[in-house]
Design an enzyme around this catalytic site. Structure first.
Site, PDB file in Angstrom:
ATOM      1  N   GLU A 159     -24.318 102.318  58.961  1.00 53.21           N
ATOM      2  CA  GLU A 159     -23.293 102.588  59.990  1.00 53.21           C
ATOM      3  C   GLU A 159     -21.971 102.980  59.352  1.00 53.21           C
ATOM      4  OE1 GLU A 159     -23.818  98.923  62.156  1.00 53.21           O
ATOM      5  OE2 GLU A 159     -25.797  99.605  62.792  1.00 53.21           O
TER       6      GLU A 159
ATOM      7  N   LYS B 168     -22.443  92.466  62.689  1.00 52.89           N
ATOM      8  CA  LYS B 168     -21.809  93.734  63.076  1.00 52.89           C
ATOM      9  C   LYS B 168     -20.507  93.438  63.832  1.00 52.89           C
ATOM     10  CE  LYS B 168     -26.323  95.859  63.428  1.00 52.89           C
ATOM     11  NZ  LYS B 168     -26.952  97.162  63.437  1.00 52.89           N
TER      12      LYS B 168
ATOM     13  N   GLY C 274     -31.461  98.736  64.761  1.00 52.46           N
ATOM     14  CA  GLY C 274     -31.003  98.631  66.145  1.00 52.46           C
ATOM     15  C   GLY C 274     -31.852  99.392  67.143  1.00 52.46           C
TER      16      GLY C 274
ATOM     17  N   HIS D  49     -23.664 100.063  54.175  1.00 54.76           N
ATOM     18  CA  HIS D  49     -24.475  99.975  55.398  1.00 54.76           C
ATOM     19  C   HIS D  49     -24.527 101.364  56.037  1.00 54.76           C
ATOM     20  CE1 HIS D  49     -25.863  98.895  59.395  1.00 54.76           C
ATOM     21  NE2 HIS D  49     -26.261  97.746  58.875  1.00 54.76           N
TER      22      HIS D  49
ATOM     23  N   ASN E 135     -26.328  90.030  59.752  1.00 61.27           N
ATOM     24  CA  ASN E 135     -25.199  90.950  59.915  1.00 61.27           C
ATOM     25  C   ASN E 135     -24.786  90.952  61.376  1.00 61.27           C
ATOM     26  OD1 ASN E 135     -23.383  93.042  59.980  1.00 61.27           O
ATOM     27  ND2 ASN E 135     -24.904  94.664  59.683  1.00 61.27           N
TER      28      ASN E 135
HETATM   29  C1  PEP Z   1     -28.476  95.800  60.379  1.00 64.84           C
HETATM   30  O1  PEP Z   1     -27.474  95.621  61.049  1.00 64.84           O
HETATM   31  O2  PEP Z   1     -28.386  95.972  59.164  1.00 64.84           O
HETATM   32  C2  PEP Z   1     -29.782  95.826  61.037  1.00 64.84           C
HETATM   33  C3  PEP Z   1     -30.849  95.912  60.321  1.00 64.84           C
HETATM   34  O3  PEP Z   1     -29.774  95.733  62.416  1.00 64.84           O
HETATM   35  P1  PEP Z   1     -31.045  95.399  63.368  1.00 64.84           P
HETATM   36  O4  PEP Z   1     -31.712  94.195  62.803  1.00 64.84           O
HETATM   37  O5  PEP Z   1     -30.419  95.145  64.706  1.00 64.84           O
HETATM   38  O6  PEP Z   1     -31.941  96.588  63.353  1.00 64.84           O
END
Ligand code: PEP
Length: 253
Positions: A97, A11, A173, A95, A9
């Site tokens: 976010e 993002k 994150g 997700h 992902n």
């Molecule tokens: C994500 O964006 O779904 C995610 C798990 O991010 P990260 O691996 O940076 O924690």
């Protein structure tokens, strides 16, 4: 046997130059014969270009979100059929976010899940609890509610064409991943919830773990019996890291 999968992902990161550099390295290094699915999820504006570039490779492409509506007067939105049209195979729905910053609730996420299926895309349904919910011992209640909203709207049969990603919000994150045992416990719970409705579908459904997956922890997470791979954010932007995570998934079985 469930085929392991690693989803990257991106993002809201990337540029034409950065995407090109990342993909060049991945194309060179990822082994097409590895028995895993590798899927990248760039921002909308790069989907068509990345899809063109990845055609004929072993890397598939998905989108990070989709409109719940099939089309029409919804300024700024992107329909599932459009994602399919430019080469997407999958789409992330729910997700954390999106749930947090754009106030997507369980009902909207369930509608997006349905829109993905109607557009012939595989939904990757994200579920997971916040730190506050975990500390209040509400993890199972929360993931059961999030999963239940989709089951209620689409039925368990819809999971024949879907992927679940358990992503504890406190691990996304933050650099702080769930321990393999914590991840396994929730994955097992999710699989048992599905099995209450259909044991065969539950056994075949891939459940990915997401939340600070990196090269250094992927092996131990993917060694868990119900962890079928990872949904990777930050580390998917670093070719070396993503390659090592894919190698860990390939070594899973
Ligand atoms: C994500 O964006 O779904 C995610 C798990 O991010 P990260 O691996 O940076 O924690």
């Amino acid at each position: 046997m469930r085929r392991p999968m690693v989803a990257g992902n991106w993002k809201m990161h990337g540029s034409e130059a950065a995407n090109g550099a990342l993909l060049s390295e991945l194309e060179l290094r990822l082994q097409p014969e590895w028995p895993i699915d590798v899927v990248v999820f760039p921002p909308f504006v790069y989907l068509a270009e990345v899809a063109r570039r990845l055609r004929g490779t072993s890397i598939a492409i998905g989108a990070q979100d989709v409109c719940a509506e099939p089309g029409g007067a919804f300024t700024g939105e992107v329909a599932a059929t459009m994602l399919k049209d430019v080469g997407c195979a999958q789409v992330i729905v729910g997700h954390s976010e999106r749930r947090r910053w754009y106030h997507e609730d369980d009902a909207l996420v369930a509608r997006k899940f349905g829109a993905a299926l109607s557009g012939d895309l595989t939904p990757v349904l994200c579920i997971g609890e916040t730190l506050e919910e975990r500390e209040a011992n509400r993890t199972e209640e929360v993931v059961a509610r999030q999963l239940g909203a989709v089951l209620a709207m689409h039925g368990v049969a819809a999971f024949e064409r879907a992927i679940v990603a358990y992503e504890p919000v406190w691990a996304i994150g933050t650099g702080r991943n769930a321990s393999p045992e914590q991840a396994q416990a929730v994955h097992d719970f999710v699989r048992r919830r599905l099995a209450e409705q259909d044991a065969r579908i539950a056994a075949a459904t891939r459940i990915l773990y997401g939340g600070s997956v990196k090269a250094s922890n992927a092996g131990e997470l993917f060694a868990m019996p119900d962890v079928d791979g990872g949904l990777v954010g930050g580390a998917s932007l670093v070719a070396d890291e993503f390659y090592e995570i894919c190698a860990a998934a390939a070594a899973r079985h």
